[in-house]
Design a protein around this motif. Structure first.
Motif, mmCIF file in Angstrom:
data_model
loop_
_atom_site.group_PDB
_atom_site.id
_atom_site.type_symbol
_atom_site.label_atom_id
_atom_site.label_comp_id
_atom_site.label_asym_id
_atom_site.label_seq_id
_atom_site.Cartn_x
_atom_site.Cartn_y
_atom_site.Cartn_z
ATOM 1 N N VAL A 57 0.857 -1.174 0.000
ATOM 2 C CA VAL A 57 0.000 0.000 0.000
ATOM 3 C C VAL A 57 0.894 1.225 0.000
ATOM 4 N N ASP A 58 0.479 2.248 -0.719
ATOM 5 C CA ASP A 58 1.234 3.491 -0.735
ATOM 6 C C ASP A 58 1.452 3.976 0.703
ATOM 7 N N PRO A 59 2.694 4.306 1.087
ATOM 8 C CA PRO A 59 2.991 4.685 2.473
ATOM 9 C C PRO A 59 2.130 5.840 2.991
ATOM 10 N N GLU A 60 1.842 6.819 2.124
ATOM 11 C CA GLU A 60 1.033 7.942 2.574
ATOM 12 C C GLU A 60 -0.401 7.508 2.847
ATOM 13 N N VAL A 61 -0.920 6.628 1.998
ATOM 14 C CA VAL A 61 -2.259 6.082 2.235
ATOM 15 C C VAL A 61 -2.292 5.305 3.546
#
Length: 489
Positions: A57-61
């Motif tokens: 998963v995208d780290p910011e998400v």
């Protein structure tokens, strides 16, 4: 398939918005996965995106979802449980201001608090359906309440894991050799196994000789493998099976096992090797506990334990100061299971008692995107348990044929602060064994002041019970004296 797509969308929206999960949505996703496997045989690359499968998963998400989940979980706990309402009121904490940077403001929840008054952690908005008890090997059993919705959600997630992680298929038969009073894991194991289409046999922790007879016995069932193919057991009960198999002259060819799953206790490297030799099947382990389901950890190919971020928030803290543990140091797993996966017994920063070591540097493995620790080292019972962890002791002693399994030992503290290892052996004198153990301890860097061998268990200082001690008795006799069921007789 359209219905499954809608269920996936609803499930995703529930997670992003921290709304209640519809168990039927997860159930439909699991059922569709089982049908897909039946048609195509193997999972596709997109299976990593299914719930609980540790997809990237995208780290910011992830940071955004974690912040929302922490706040939603804290908000639910404050609104609906007596314990956290009083805790937050006393400290003046607003749950809507919390994030990963300020989460340490929330006090750690000791296991003793949950054991002492489990009802204080049950949400007034939930509908309790099942009280799950732990085995109590480390003290008074801990009671955790689950709603029907939580049970269905956990079963659906376990079904996905059984098919994708364990590789269960309809031709398989699973034997569950866990204590029958451990209701929650028994219910989840049976339901997830049969939903995949495999069959399920409940052994319980019966006499090891009788268990081996059952594992070796032909099933004669249509559409099934000739013998039991999968075994689930605690590490100490597996060690009892290994000892019985080695002493009874069993051969790996006597069994049809394809996989052995171990949970609940530390699995040492020597025990894994002896079990694989005795039964001819790979042995795997994972990390799950009653209080924090469905959160858990899975070992990677390099031996790290990787913890899911989807179902909860993990911290590794010093068990005396509750400060974050430095890389390379031993700390305790502290866990917060997220709503909406949990809605009945709510826990914030729960001190599990399980000790791990934080890796130094990046994990550098196939699951490097997930938080990593060492495998569980043992249970916290004071500073001695961190300086000489259970795993180090079992790695030292469980490869020795002269040490009866399950291994029985005690650590006592000397006046100068050193640790003395008391170990039960088959017979004394055992000078060669003693010398080998001392050499092994020195090579492993164990800070032992000495090793004392005992051949009388009554003279051994009190040792902690293990799950194999929860022996269940039956009216069956394992076999007539001098006769066994294996083909290797």
């Amino acid at each position: 398939m359209f219905g499954t797509a809608v269920s996936q969308l609803r499930y995703g929206a529930s997670i992003l918005l921290n709304r209640r999960i519809r168990p039927q949505d997860l159930g439909r996703i699991a059922d569709d996965m089982v049908r897909t496997l039946a048609e195509f045989g193997e999972p596709g690359a997109d299976s990593a995106l299914l719930p609980g499968q540790a997809g990237q998963v995208d780290p910011e998400v992830r940071r955004t979802v974690t912040r929302r989940s922490l706040r939603a979980t804290a908000r639910a706990a404050v609104r609906h449980t007596a314990y956290y309402r009083r805790t937050f009121d006393d400290l003046g904490i607003d749950p809507d201001t919390l994030d990963t940077e300020t989460w340490s403001r929330v006090p750690v929840t000791p296991k003793a608090a949950l054991r002492g008054l489990p009802a204080a952690f049950v949400s007034a908005a939930a509908e309790p359906a099942l009280m799950a008890l732990t085995t109590g090997t480390s003290g008074t059993p801990t009671a955790v309440w689950y709603s029907r919705a939580e049970l269905e959600t956990t079963i659906a997630l376990s079904t996905i894991s059984a098919a994708l992680t364990l590789g269960l298929r309809p031709q398989h038969t699973v034997a569950y050799a866990g204590c029958s009073r451990a209701t929650l894991p028994l219910v989840v194991a049976e339901e997830s196994t049969t939903r995949v289409g495999a069959s399920f046999v409940q052994f319980g922790t019966i006499d090891p000789a009788l268990a081996l007879d059952r594992l070796a016995a032909p099933l004669g069932l249509p559409g099934k493998a000739p013998q039991i193919t999968h075994l689930t057991a605690s590490a100490s009960y597996l060690s009892a099976l290994v000892q019985e198999a080695e002493q009874g002259g069993w051969r790996s060819a006597d069994f049809g096992l394809e996989s052995i799953g171990v949970g609940g206790e530390v699995l040492s490297t020597p025990l894994r090797e002896r079990a694989e030799a005795a039964f001819g099947a790979p042995v795997s382990t994972s990390y799950l506990m009653t209080e924090t389901l469905p959160s858990g950890g899975t070992p990677c190919s390099q031996g790290h334990l990787h913890h899911t971020t989807e179902f909860g928030h993990l911290e590794v803290l010093d068990p005396q100061t509750w400060e974050p543990t430095a890389p390379g140091e031993v700390g305790m797993l502290v866990h917060t299971p997220f709503v909406p996966y949990r809605e009945c017994t709510l826990l914030l920063r729960y001190a599990t008692g399980d000790l791990v070591r934080l890796p130094v540097g990046e994990a550098g493995c196939e699951w490097a995107h997930l938080p990593a620790t060492s495998a569980v080292l043992g249970r916290w019972s004071g500073p001695l348990s961190a300086s000489v962890p259970t795993r180090d002791v079992l790695d030292l002693v469980e490869g020795e044929p002269d040490v009866p399994l399950p291994a029985r030992y005690t650590l006592t503290e000397e006046p100068d602060g050193g640790a003395l290892l008391h170990l039960l052996v088959r017979a004394l004198p055992a000078a060669t064994l003693h010398r080998r153990l001392e050499q092994g301890a020195s090579a492993a860097g164990l800070p032992l002041a000495g090793i004392v061998l005992h051949d009388d268990r009554s003279k051994l200082p009190p040792s902690s019970p293990v799950r194999a001690d929860l022996r269940e008795h039956t009216f069956e006799s394992a076999r007539p004296v001098g006769v066994r069921a294996g083909s290797g007789a």
